[in-house]
Design a protein around this motif. Structure first.
Motif, PDB file in Angstrom:
ATOM      1  N   VAL A  43       0.833  -1.208   0.000  1.00 29.69           N
ATOM      2  CA  VAL A  43       0.000   0.000   0.000  1.00 29.69           C
ATOM      3  C   VAL A  43       0.865   1.254   0.000  1.00 29.69           C
ATOM      4  O   VAL A  43       0.594   2.217  -0.713  1.00 29.69           O
ATOM      5  N   HIS A  44       1.961   1.214   0.796  1.00 32.52           N
ATOM      6  CA  HIS A  44       2.864   2.364   0.858  1.00 32.52           C
ATOM      7  C   HIS A  44       3.451   2.672  -0.517  1.00 32.52           C
ATOM      8  O   HIS A  44       3.503   3.842  -0.955  1.00 32.52           O
ATOM      9  N   ASP A  45       3.885   1.643  -1.234  1.00 32.91           N
ATOM     10  CA  ASP A  45       4.470   1.845  -2.566  1.00 32.91           C
ATOM     11  C   ASP A  45       3.432   2.409  -3.549  1.00 32.91           C
ATOM     12  O   ASP A  45       3.753   3.247  -4.399  1.00 32.91           O
ATOM     13  N   LYS A  46       2.197   1.934  -3.424  1.00 32.20           N
ATOM     14  CA  LYS A  46       1.139   2.454  -4.295  1.00 32.20           C
ATOM     15  C   LYS A  46       0.912   3.944  -4.048  1.00 32.20           C
ATOM     16  O   LYS A  46       0.749   4.730  -4.990  1.00 32.20           O
ATOM     17  N   LEU A  47       0.909   4.334  -2.786  1.00 33.38           N
ATOM     18  CA  LEU A  47       0.699   5.745  -2.456  1.00 33.38           C
ATOM     19  C   LEU A  47       1.857   6.611  -2.954  1.00 33.38           C
ATOM     20  O   LEU A  47       1.656   7.739  -3.418  1.00 33.38           O
ATOM     21  N   VAL A  48       3.082   6.089  -2.855  1.00 36.95           N
ATOM     22  CA  VAL A  48       4.252   6.831  -3.350  1.00 36.95           C
ATOM     23  C   VAL A  48       4.128   7.066  -4.848  1.00 36.95           C
ATOM     24  O   VAL A  48       4.389   8.171  -5.354  1.00 36.95           O
ATOM     25  N   ARG A  49       3.721   6.022  -5.588  1.00 43.28           N
ATOM     26  CA  ARG A  49       3.573   6.165  -7.043  1.00 43.28           C
ATOM     27  C   ARG A  49       2.464   7.157  -7.383  1.00 43.28           C
ATOM     28  O   ARG A  49       2.594   7.976  -8.307  1.00 43.28           O
ATOM     29  N   LEU A  50       1.364   7.102  -6.640  1.00 44.82           N
ATOM     30  CA  LEU A  50       0.260   8.031  -6.888  1.00 44.82           C
ATOM     31  C   LEU A  50       0.681   9.473  -6.614  1.00 44.82           C
ATOM     32  O   LEU A  50       0.360  10.387  -7.376  1.00 44.82           O
TER      33      LEU A  50
END
Length: 375
Positions: A43-50
């Protein structure tokens, strides 16, 4: 337990949920989006990409000011619109829109910002600060802004926050017509002259031509055999948006604004005879009012009309009153709305009905009596 400083939570179903700020709705309220994963890191990586994608989008949006976007849009419109329409766009942008939004980022034109702008134009939008602009003019400004933002959305994927705005309908203008007494005086004056100048006004009284149409009329547009006027152009003075020095306006001759305005009008027999008598029989590009290849400017002809009114002790009225007088006489004579609409060059029959077809109270009473068998 949530990780401190981040909007990442472990749900009861053992999945991880992350919340991020998507933007704002048209009212300015923050909107959130959500992502999910099996682990916190996912989830953290997804938020960083967003977040990175949002930053890139913001940079792209900020690179284009509203002025730059509007200039591109204007250049595109210049290729397909008439000169008068293009100059109207330039005027609206320079005088009303760009002073307010020119230096702003296009993505900052939210619904609340635009709504406040429109309200201001309605209340005190006149350039001389004497009051508000008409709802019709404000609507035209709104349409231009909407078109520019649509262009930005299509070309650069910049968010378009504009929503439909319902403006109050503008009041129907008062229709001025010549009184029977003034009409008789003017017709008598015109009938006693063979001047094309006078005959042109008489022609407008019996065909409903607009000022720009009679000024653009050439002898090649008059079919003396079939007795028909062929209206396919109009003259008007417009702002010269490309002038760098000298005159700020120019006269143009162009096709009418709508296909319905390009029309054929039957000529009454008594006028057809007068036209045959005055036909110069010269080159086809000769203008009707001047008898030469040089046109008469609409403003000049309006002044001639004013002089004729004064010499006959008729109160001043706009040249367009001739058109209103013609249309009103037609309705009183029982001309059907469809025929009248085509003669006037209206885009719809409803426009003709709204402007000219008003039944008198006596006529309404007569129609009501029909149901009693007394009509």
């Amino acid at each position: 337990m949530p990780k401190k400083g981040e909007n990442i939570y472990k749900r009861k179903d053992s999945r991880w949920e992350g919340r991020y700020r998507k933007g704002t709705d048209p009212s300015g309220k923050t909107q959130f989006g959500y992502v999910y994963g099996k682990t916190y890191k996912e989830v953290h990586d997804k938020l960083v990409r967003l977040k990175k994608a949002q930053e890139n989008t913001h940079k792209a949006d900020s690179a284009y000011s509203f002025k730059k976007i509007s200039q591109e849009w204007l250049a595109k419109e210049h290729l397909t619109t008439k000169a008068s329409t293009y100059n109207r766009y330039v005027f609206m942008l320079e005088k009303h829109i760009l002073p307010e939004f020119g230096n702003k980022n296009t993505n900052n034109l939210t619904f609340p910002v635009l709504n406040t702008f429109i309200e201001g134009k309605l209340q005190n939008g006149r350039l001389d600060h004497t009051g508000g602009l008409s709802p019709k003019t404000v609507h035209d400004i709104y349409v231009i802004i909407r078109s520019i933002l649509k262009y930005a959305e299509c070309e650069y994927h910049i968010s378009n926050h504009l929503q439909p705005i319902a403006l109050q309908k503008h009041k129907k203008p008062h229709i001025s017509v010549l009184t029977p007494e003034h009409l008789e005086k003017l017709e008598t004056f015109l009938q006693n002259s063979s001047s094309p100048d006078h005959l042109g006004i008489l022609l407008c009284l019996y065909t409903g031509l607009r000022l720009g149409e009679i000024c653009a009329l050439r002898w090649e547009n008059i079919d003396l055999t079939l007795g028909i006027l062929k209206i396919d152009s109009t003259l008007q003075r417009i702002q010269n948006s490309e002038a760098t020095q000298g005159t700020k306006t120019q006269i143009i001759c162009e096709k009418p604004k709508s296909p319905s305005s390009r029309r054929e009008i039957p000529i009454p027999d008594f006028l057809l005879e007068r036209l045959r008598e005055t036909n110069p029989g010269t080159a086809p590009d000769v203008y009707f009012l001047t008898g030469t290849s040089q046109f008469m400017e609409p403003r000049t002809y309006q002044n001639h009309f004013k002089t004729y009114l004064e010499s006959n002790q008729i109160p001043y009225t706009n040249f367009h009153t001739l058109r209103h007088t013609f249309a009103t006489r037609c309705t009183m004579a029982g001309v059907d709305a469809k025929s009248l609409s085509e003669i006037l060059g209206h885009s719809t029959v409803q426009m003709t009905l709204n402007y000219y077809v008003h039944t008198s109270i006596d006529e309404k009473k007569r129609q009501m009596e029909r149901i009693c068998g007394k009509g």
